[in-house]
Design a protein around this motif. Structure first.
Motif, PDB file in Angstrom:
ATOM      1  N   THR A  41       0.935  -1.276  -0.109  1.00 32.32           N
ATOM      2  CA  THR A  41      -0.018   0.047   0.146  1.00 32.32           C
ATOM      3  C   THR A  41       0.809   1.139   0.132  1.00 32.32           C
ATOM      4  O   THR A  41       1.743   1.331   0.822  1.00 32.32           O
ATOM      5  CB  THR A  41      -0.792  -0.015   1.362  1.00 32.32           C
ATOM      6  N   VAL A  42       0.505   2.080  -0.872  1.00 34.97           N
ATOM      7  CA  VAL A  42       1.459   3.396  -0.854  1.00 34.97           C
ATOM      8  C   VAL A  42       0.430   4.637  -0.451  1.00 34.97           C
ATOM      9  O   VAL A  42      -0.685   4.563  -1.013  1.00 34.97           O
ATOM     10  CB  VAL A  42       1.776   3.685  -2.378  1.00 34.97           C
TER      11      VAL A  42
ATOM     12  N   LEU B  17      -0.708   8.461  -0.305  1.00 33.87           N
ATOM     13  CA  LEU B  17      -0.256   9.539  -1.065  1.00 33.87           C
ATOM     14  C   LEU B  17      -1.181  10.811  -0.746  1.00 33.87           C
ATOM     15  O   LEU B  17      -2.249  10.601   0.062  1.00 33.87           O
ATOM     16  CB  LEU B  17      -0.954   9.079  -2.505  1.00 33.87           C
TER      17      LEU B  17
ATOM     18  N   ARG C 143       2.451  14.559  -4.846  1.00 28.25           N
ATOM     19  CA  ARG C 143       1.769  13.292  -5.530  1.00 28.25           C
ATOM     20  C   ARG C 143       2.184  13.181  -6.888  1.00 28.25           C
ATOM     21  O   ARG C 143       2.374  11.982  -7.254  1.00 28.25           O
ATOM     22  CB  ARG C 143       0.203  13.715  -5.376  1.00 28.25           C
TER      23      ARG C 143
ATOM     24  N   THR D 260      -3.515   2.113  -3.095  1.00 27.84           N
ATOM     25  CA  THR D 260      -3.146   3.478  -2.553  1.00 27.84           C
ATOM     26  C   THR D 260      -4.259   4.033  -1.578  1.00 27.84           C
ATOM     27  O   THR D 260      -5.397   3.570  -1.734  1.00 27.84           O
ATOM     28  CB  THR D 260      -2.864   4.498  -3.894  1.00 27.84           C
TER      29      THR D 260
ATOM     30  N   GLU E   7      -5.557   8.030  -0.198  1.00 28.02           N
ATOM     31  CA  GLU E   7      -4.946   9.431  -0.261  1.00 28.02           C
ATOM     32  C   GLU E   7      -5.466  10.151   0.904  1.00 28.02           C
ATOM     33  O   GLU E   7      -6.360   9.859   1.833  1.00 28.02           O
ATOM     34  CB  GLU E   7      -5.953   9.731  -1.422  1.00 28.02           C
TER      35      GLU E   7
END
Length: 309
Positions: free
Chosen positions: A194-195, A197, A205, A221, A223
């Motif tokens: 998992t990233v 952002l 970003r 991801t 956010e």
């Protein structure tokens, strides 16, 4: 036009409340009401619609609200120029408006602003934390004199941008994350992780998007709108995050986060390489900036090791 009336109008227009404007200005409410009525009489138009306890700007009010910041700044700049011409020492007095994104507000700017305050205690600094578009809008409207942006480049019509420093980024994760201990980490290695952002409107970003795009990597991801939750979530083991190195110095020192040996797509060798952005000072080319802006930028250059402006 009496600038006191215009200042009162601006405060009411921002707050859309006579009561809150009176508190901000240190007036009783009847004074605010009387000043707005005087201004409306002088201009021959109504500036506010009164709907019960609510007030709204009329079309004429919106026009004045758009023009008022630049009018006030013009009066202030003219006053400063006249006073400074008669007394050069007054160049170190006045009001300076500036804005910058969150990452700079929490890292490089506080020390510069503290040094500026210590050196020029008679200057009032009005500071607006703001995103990229907010900084540009405030420059265009005259709400601020100078801004700072963290970007790869700034190419905006009417904006003068000067690079002040480089800002390296670091890929961080919790000490327990599966990628900790890897010999090196590339964008392709993030596919099964998992990233974390920031939202799509910021340069940080875009930097991560650029790293992932060549590999056609589509990791999970999440956010966020601000940086602090990203750091907290990374420390909790939720995922990895690419952040300005200066914003995570404390977490790295305390062992809450670990810097991964990330190899940027821009690296010419397999050696871990940190991607980076640049810090720019930005000004409106159409506006004459006073000596206070130069004093601030010279002080920033001293702190950041860049040539004076």
């Amino acid at each position: 036009m009496d600038t006191r009336l215009l200042t009162t109008f601006e405060t009411v227009a921002e707050r859309l409340s006579f009561t809150r404007a009176a508190v901000d200005l240190g007036y009783v409410q009847s004074t605010v009401t009387a000043q707005i009525k005087t201004l409306e009489t002088e201009l021959g138009v109504r500036l506010f619609e009164r709907l019960g306890r609510r007030i709204l700007l009329t079309d004429a009010g919106r026009e004045l609200h758009a023009a008022a910041p630049e009018l006030l700044r013009h009066v202030e700049r003219t006053r400063d120029a006249v006073v400074t011409a008669g007394d050069p020492h007054r160049a170190q007095r006045g009001t300076l408006g500036l804005a910058a994104p969150e990452s700079l507000c929490s890292t490089h700017l506080p020390a510069v602003l503290k040094a500026f305050q210590d050196r020029y205690p008679q200057v009032t600094v009005v500071f607006r934390p703001s995103g990229r578009q907010g900084v540009l809008d405030d420059l265009a409207s005259g709400r601020i004199d100078v801004g700072f942006l963290l970007e790869r480049s700034v190419e905006v019509p009417g904006i003068e941008a000067v690079e002040m420093r480089r800002e390296p980024f670091v890929l961080v994760a919790a000490p327990s994350h599966a990628l900790v201990g890897s010999g090196r980490v590339r964008a392709a290695d993030l596919a099964s992780h998992t990233v974390l952002l920031l939202d799509s409107g910021c340069a940080q970003r875009h930097l991560m998007d650029e790293e992932l795009r060549p590999e056609r990597t589509r990791p999970r991801t999440i956010e966020f709108t601000t940086m602090e939750p990203v750091k907290r979530s990374a420390a909790a083991g939720l995922g990895v995050a690419l952040l300005p190195a200066a914003t995570v110095e404390g977490e790295l020192a305390r062992g809450e986060l670990v810097a991964l040996p990330f190899t940027s797509k821009s690296a010419k060798s397999a050696t871990p390489s940190k991607p980076s952005l640049r810090v720019f000072s930005v000004r409106n080319r159409a506006r004459r900036t006073g000596p206070l802006v130069s004093l601030l930028l010279d002080l920033a250059a001293e702190h950041w090791g860049t040539p004076p402006h």
